[in-house]
Design a protein around this motif. Structure first.
Motif, PDB file in Angstrom:
ATOM      1  N   GLN A 396      30.014  47.078  27.390  1.00 15.18           N
ATOM      2  CA  GLN A 396      29.280  47.056  26.108  1.00 15.18           C
ATOM      3  C   GLN A 396      27.782  46.896  26.319  1.00 15.18           C
ATOM      4  OE1 GLN A 396      31.422  44.021  23.970  1.00 15.18           O
ATOM      5  NE2 GLN A 396      33.231  45.356  23.933  1.00 15.18           N
ATOM      6  N   ALA A 397      27.405  46.244  27.405  1.00 12.71           N
ATOM      7  CA  ALA A 397      25.975  46.069  27.689  1.00 12.71           C
ATOM      8  C   ALA A 397      25.379  47.313  28.335  1.00 12.71           C
ATOM      9  CB  ALA A 397      25.773  44.851  28.585  1.00 12.71           C
ATOM     10  N   GLY A 398      26.217  48.352  28.525  1.00 18.01           N
ATOM     11  CA  GLY A 398      25.707  49.610  29.082  1.00 18.01           C
ATOM     12  C   GLY A 398      25.640  49.640  30.596  1.00 18.01           C
ATOM     13  N   ASN A 399      26.355  48.704  31.244  1.00 19.13           N
ATOM     14  CA  ASN A 399      26.297  48.634  32.708  1.00 19.13           C
ATOM     15  C   ASN A 399      27.594  49.105  33.373  1.00 19.13           C
ATOM     16  OD1 ASN A 399      23.623  47.577  32.953  1.00 19.13           O
ATOM     17  ND2 ASN A 399      24.421  45.609  32.203  1.00 19.13           N
ATOM     18  N   GLY A 400      28.414  49.829  32.616  1.00 16.63           N
ATOM     19  CA  GLY A 400      29.717  50.253  33.140  1.00 16.63           C
ATOM     20  C   GLY A 400      29.629  51.065  34.414  1.00 16.63           C
ATOM     21  N   ALA A 401      28.527  51.791  34.580  1.00 15.74           N
ATOM     22  CA  ALA A 401      28.402  52.650  35.770  1.00 15.74           C
ATOM     23  C   ALA A 401      28.178  51.840  37.041  1.00 15.74           C
ATOM     24  CB  ALA A 401      27.247  53.638  35.576  1.00 15.74           C
ATOM     25  N   SER A 402      27.895  50.552  36.887  1.00 13.90           N
ATOM     26  CA  SER A 402      27.714  49.700  38.083  1.00 13.90           C
ATOM     27  C   SER A 402      29.040  49.440  38.794  1.00 13.90           C
ATOM     28  CB  SER A 402      27.134  48.331  37.676  1.00 13.90           C
ATOM     29  OG  SER A 402      25.892  48.480  37.041  1.00 13.90           O
ATOM     30  N   ILE A 403      30.138  49.737  38.116  1.00 13.83           N
ATOM     31  CA  ILE A 403      31.462  49.306  38.591  1.00 13.83           C
ATOM     32  C   ILE A 403      32.358  50.514  38.845  1.00 13.83           C
ATOM     33  CG2 ILE A 403      33.569  48.088  37.856  1.00 13.83           C
ATOM     34  CD1 ILE A 403      31.748  46.131  36.335  1.00 13.83           C
ATOM     35  N   ASN A 404      33.091  50.466  39.938  1.00 17.66           N
ATOM     36  CA  ASN A 404      34.117  51.471  40.219  1.00 17.66           C
ATOM     37  C   ASN A 404      35.421  50.984  39.572  1.00 17.66           C
ATOM     38  OD1 ASN A 404      36.239  52.931  41.309  1.00 17.66           O
ATOM     39  ND2 ASN A 404      35.227  53.205  43.289  1.00 17.66           N
ATOM     40  N   TRP A 405      35.747  51.585  38.435  1.00 17.58           N
ATOM     41  CA  TRP A 405      36.852  51.068  37.627  1.00 17.58           C
ATOM     42  C   TRP A 405      38.211  51.302  38.271  1.00 17.58           C
ATOM     43  CZ3 TRP A 405      35.596  47.653  34.101  1.00 17.58           C
ATOM     44  CH2 TRP A 405      34.256  47.633  33.680  1.00 17.58           C
ATOM     45  N   ASP A 406      38.310  52.318  39.108  1.00 17.37           N
ATOM     46  CA  ASP A 406      39.581  52.509  39.830  1.00 17.37           C
ATOM     47  C   ASP A 406      39.861  51.320  40.752  1.00 17.37           C
ATOM     48  OD1 ASP A 406      39.983  54.913  38.617  1.00 17.37           O
ATOM     49  OD2 ASP A 406      39.162  56.113  40.291  1.00 17.37           O
ATOM     50  N   ARG A 407      38.800  50.821  41.361  1.00 15.94           N
ATOM     51  CA  ARG A 407      38.983  49.673  42.263  1.00 15.94           C
ATOM     52  C   ARG A 407      39.286  48.397  41.466  1.00 15.94           C
ATOM     53  NH1 ARG A 407      40.845  50.054  46.704  1.00 15.94           N
ATOM     54  NH2 ARG A 407      39.550  48.560  47.860  1.00 15.94           N
ATOM     55  N   VAL A 408      38.698  48.287  40.286  1.00 15.45           N
ATOM     56  CA  VAL A 408      39.055  47.154  39.413  1.00 15.45           C
ATOM     57  C   VAL A 408      40.545  47.226  39.067  1.00 15.45           C
ATOM     58  CG1 VAL A 408      38.747  46.172  37.098  1.00 15.45           C
ATOM     59  CG2 VAL A 408      36.736  46.801  38.473  1.00 15.45           C
ATOM     60  N   ASP A 409      41.010  48.444  38.736  1.00 13.16           N
ATOM     61  CA  ASP A 409      42.436  48.601  38.405  1.00 13.16           C
ATOM     62  C   ASP A 409      43.317  48.187  39.583  1.00 13.16           C
ATOM     63  OD1 ASP A 409      41.765  49.511  35.914  1.00 13.16           O
ATOM     64  OD2 ASP A 409      41.980  51.649  36.430  1.00 13.16           O
ATOM     65  N   PHE A 410      42.832  48.496  40.791  1.00 10.21           N
ATOM     66  CA  PHE A 410      43.616  48.143  41.976  1.00 10.21           C
ATOM     67  C   PHE A 410      43.715  46.621  42.136  1.00 10.21           C
ATOM     68  CE2 PHE A 410      43.816  46.846  46.415  1.00 10.21           C
ATOM     69  CZ  PHE A 410      45.003  47.457  46.804  1.00 10.21           C
ATOM     70  N   PHE A 411      42.590  45.929  41.953  1.00  8.65           N
ATOM     71  CA  PHE A 411      42.573  44.475  42.215  1.00  8.65           C
ATOM     72  C   PHE A 411      43.045  43.628  41.025  1.00  8.65           C
ATOM     73  CE2 PHE A 411      39.531  45.615  45.692  1.00  8.65           C
ATOM     74  CZ  PHE A 411      40.211  44.996  46.726  1.00  8.65           C
ATOM     75  N   ARG A 412      43.005  44.178  39.820  1.00 11.78           N
ATOM     76  CA  ARG A 412      43.350  43.364  38.643  1.00 11.78           C
ATOM     77  C   ARG A 412      44.708  42.652  38.775  1.00 11.78           C
ATOM     78  NH1 ARG A 412      43.055  47.002  35.207  1.00 11.78           N
ATOM     79  NH2 ARG A 412      40.991  46.680  34.279  1.00 11.78           N
ATOM     80  N   PRO A 413      45.745  43.305  39.298  1.00  8.60           N
ATOM     81  CA  PRO A 413      47.057  42.622  39.372  1.00  8.60           C
ATOM     82  C   PRO A 413      47.081  41.407  40.290  1.00  8.60           C
ATOM     83  CG  PRO A 413      47.294  45.010  39.615  1.00  8.60           C
ATOM     84  CD  PRO A 413      45.828  44.718  39.721  1.00  8.60           C
ATOM     85  N   TYR A 414      46.025  41.230  41.077  1.00 10.14           N
ATOM     86  CA  TYR A 414      45.960  40.048  41.958  1.00 10.14           C
ATOM     87  C   TYR A 414      45.222  38.883  41.280  1.00 10.14           C
ATOM     88  CZ  TYR A 414      47.262  43.365  45.612  1.00 10.14           C
ATOM     89  OH  TYR A 414      47.918  44.308  46.362  1.00 10.14           O
ATOM     90  N   GLY A 415      44.533  39.158  40.191  1.00  6.47           N
ATOM     91  CA  GLY A 415      43.833  38.093  39.470  1.00  6.47           C
ATOM     92  C   GLY A 415      42.464  37.778  40.017  1.00  6.47           C
ATOM     93  N   GLY A 416      42.416  37.191  41.183  1.00  3.47           N
ATOM     94  CA  GLY A 416      41.125  36.832  41.755  1.00  3.47           C
ATOM     95  C   GLY A 416      41.285  35.951  42.974  1.00  3.47           C
ATOM     96  N   VAL A 417      40.139  35.598  43.522  1.00  5.48           N
ATOM     97  CA  VAL A 417      40.084  34.769  44.737  1.00  5.48           C
ATOM     98  C   VAL A 417      39.115  33.621  44.478  1.00  5.48           C
ATOM     99  CG1 VAL A 417      39.442  34.687  47.189  1.00  5.48           C
ATOM    100  CG2 VAL A 417      40.317  36.834  46.200  1.00  5.48           C
ATOM    101  N   ARG A 418      39.522  32.405  44.792  1.00  2.71           N
ATOM    102  CA  ARG A 418      38.562  31.292  44.845  1.00  2.71           C
ATOM    103  C   ARG A 418      38.912  30.449  46.059  1.00  2.71           C
ATOM    104  NH1 ARG A 418      39.052  29.533  40.110  1.00  2.71           N
ATOM    105  NH2 ARG A 418      40.285  27.628  40.162  1.00  2.71           N
ATOM    106  N   ILE A 419      37.891  29.983  46.746  1.00  2.00           N
ATOM    107  CA  ILE A 419      38.072  29.089  47.893  1.00  2.00           C
ATOM    108  C   ILE A 419      37.140  27.910  47.652  1.00  2.00           C
ATOM    109  CG2 ILE A 419      38.030  28.845  50.405  1.00  2.00           C
ATOM    110  CD1 ILE A 419      39.722  31.208  49.785  1.00  2.00           C
ATOM    111  N   GLU A 420      37.664  26.691  47.773  1.00  4.07           N
ATOM    112  CA  GLU A 420      36.863  25.505  47.438  1.00  4.07           C
ATOM    113  C   GLU A 420      37.082  24.388  48.447  1.00  4.07           C
ATOM    114  OE1 GLU A 420      37.937  23.735  43.658  1.00  4.07           O
ATOM    115  OE2 GLU A 420      36.051  22.607  43.577  1.00  4.07           O
ATOM    116  N   ASP A 421      35.970  23.908  48.990  1.00  7.80           N
ATOM    117  CA  ASP A 421      35.974  22.754  49.892  1.00  7.80           C
ATOM    118  C   ASP A 421      34.997  21.712  49.358  1.00  7.80           C
ATOM    119  OD1 ASP A 421      37.558  24.135  51.742  1.00  7.80           O
ATOM    120  OD2 ASP A 421      35.831  24.764  52.950  1.00  7.80           O
ATOM    121  N   GLU A 422      35.106  20.489  49.901  1.00  9.51           N
ATOM    122  CA  GLU A 422      34.081  19.477  49.687  1.00  9.51           C
ATOM    123  C   GLU A 422      33.189  19.420  50.928  1.00  9.51           C
ATOM    124  OE1 GLU A 422      36.137  19.623  47.064  1.00  9.51           O
ATOM    125  OE2 GLU A 422      37.295  17.851  47.533  1.00  9.51           O
TER     126      GLU A 422
END
Ligand code: GLY
Ligand code: MN
Ligand code: MN
Length: 442
Positions: A396-422
């Motif tokens: 909506q902000a007009g920045n859609g071309a910054s992203i390869n949406w096919d690759r987003v579709d590939f990774f979406r089913p994994y949710g995401g990655v976070r790694i956290e230490d102290e």
């Protein structure tokens, strides 16, 4: 690991607490520091109580987390007094008689009913800095939380004593034990709920004792930053697992996140590995004099470099940061101070006399804006997620071309990655409190 001598460490900690209180009281113009441990809270229109949560200012002095209706009283030049509520009660478990490495440093007065504290508190409530919530009021002892006192003590809490570091290492040890059991449960095909139970069993703490609600997300649930639903059945196929879970040790918290790929999901594993390597570098950058805000910005650039490498981003990390696209993939802060509270106090404090260091524009969820100093413990928790709501905003902000949406579709089913230490900031190199514990447990 060698067992630390908690008696000797506490002796030092208690002297530091007295010095801090002396200065805080002088600043506020008070004669006594009075800290209620807090009281039970009850549900509206019901006689059910909420889990008791001790006043953090109380547990800063004493490793007592299950002692409602008690008080810590400190008068400069004197030993602190603990007014210890040990009721005659056959409905509930009564707190054990005081014992442990701390008892010789305080004068202990046992009371059997909460009101008995009144006779033992200082004569003139008006001369007291009383730190607590309104509900802790007893007679004239109504918490006043004077700003000069709170500002000074909160600021000082940023500098952990060796005693506190020893307890925080114990919280790491317990948390890592749970993380190991959780990974095994995931590998065995367990549901989120079953993983949670395996975690609690391994740590030896139930949900009320843990420092925060376990975040245990399988597959797409890893994209929900504070997902706590605990699904009762495991999805098929299982692709990914994100766990953000800590443990408590004498009132001190750990806050640890790991992400795993199911076997055969090599591209997602490669993304985890890249975030993991970057996270270790971010942790190593924790040094005295470094502005945490800058670490947060650097983390954006580093994570966007990874997303570019795996084909999700079409633009440079710098461009993604400038347009706000990076915040769609990394929508939280790099981390926060931690100690008696998971999100510990004074992350924005400009000085020990108040003031606030604002967040950089466009980073509304960063919880730490200070320059790092020795003794501070911060989390380092970079993450990348595939969250449709935020990605739609990019379009909506007009920045859609910054992203390869096919690759987003590939990774979406994994949710995401976070790694956290102290990570403990020292005079020299960063001291990662979490990694060596995982290494020792493997
Ligand atoms: N577990 C909450 C956080 O990482 O800040
Ligand atoms: Mn966390
Ligand atoms: Mn955290």
């Amino acid at each position: 690991m060698n067992q630390p001598d908690l008696g000797a460490l506490y002796s030092h900690h208690a002297s530091v607490m007295r010095q801090r209180a002396d200065e805080a009281l002088a600043r506020g113009g008070f004669d006594h520091l009075v800290i209620p441990s807090g009281t039970q809270h009850y549900q509206a229109f019901d006689d059910r109580d909420y889990p008791y949560a001790v006043n953090p200012n109380f547990k800063a002095w004493l490793p007592l987390t299950k002692l409602p209706n008690s008080w810590l009283v400190y008068t400069p030049g004197k030993r602190p007094t603990l007014i210890f509520h040990q009721p005659f009660d056959y409905w509930h478990v009564v707190p054990d008689a005081p014992n442990g490495w701390w008892v010789e440093h305080v004068d202990i007065q046992i009371i059997r009913t909460p009101d008995e504290a009144l006779a033992l508190l200082p004569k003139d409530a008006a001369r007291c800095a009383i730190l607590g919530e309104p509900q802790s009021a007893l007679g004239a002892f109504v918490p006043n939380n004077p700003a000069p006192v709170i500002d000074y003590l909160d600021w000082q809490r940023g500098y952990k004593t060796p005693y506190e570091i020893a307890l925080m290492r114990e919280a790491q040890r317990l948390g890592v034990r749970g993380h190991r059991a959780a990974e095994a449960a995931f590998r065995g095909g367990a549901s989120e709920f079953e993983i949670h139970m395996a975690y609690c069993r391994a740590v030896g703490q139930d949900a009320n004792e843990l420092p925060y609600g376990n975040i245990i997300g399988l597959n797409e649930h890893a994209a929900v930053l504070h997902y706590t639903d605990l699904g009762r059945s495991a999805p098929t196929p299982l692709r990914s697992f994100l766990i953000d879970a800590g443990a408590s040790a004498y009132g001190y918290a750990s806050d640890i996140t790991r992400t795993y790929a199911a076997s055969g999901h090599d591209e997602f594993q490669a993304l985890i590995d890249a975030v993991d390597a970057a996270q270790q570098q971010m942790g190593a950058a924790v040094r005295a004099g470094v502005d945490y805000k800058q670490l947060h910005i650097d983390a954006h650039l580093s994570l966007m470099g990874i997303l570019k490498d795996v084909g999700v981003l079409n633009v440079s990390p710098e461009a993604a940061l400038a347009t706000g696209v990076s915040a769609a993939f990394f929508p939280h802060g790099l981390g926060h101070l931690i100690g008696l509270q998971v999100h510990d106090v004074a992350g924005f404090a400009a000085s020990d006399r108040g003031g606030r260091i604002e967040r950089p524009q466009g980073h509304p969820y960063l919880r730490m804006t200070r320059v790092l100093e020795p003794g501070m413990v911060v989390t380092i928790e970079p993450g990348v997620y595939f969250i449709d709501m935020l990605l739609d905003e990019v379009k909506q902000a007009g920045n859609g071309a910054s992203i390869n949406w096919d690759r987003v579709d590939f990774f979406r089913p994994y949710g995401g990655v976070r790694i956290e230490d102290e990570v403990l900031c020292t005079e020299g190199d960063a001291d990662n409190l979490t990694r060596p514990v995982f290494a020792a447990a493997s």
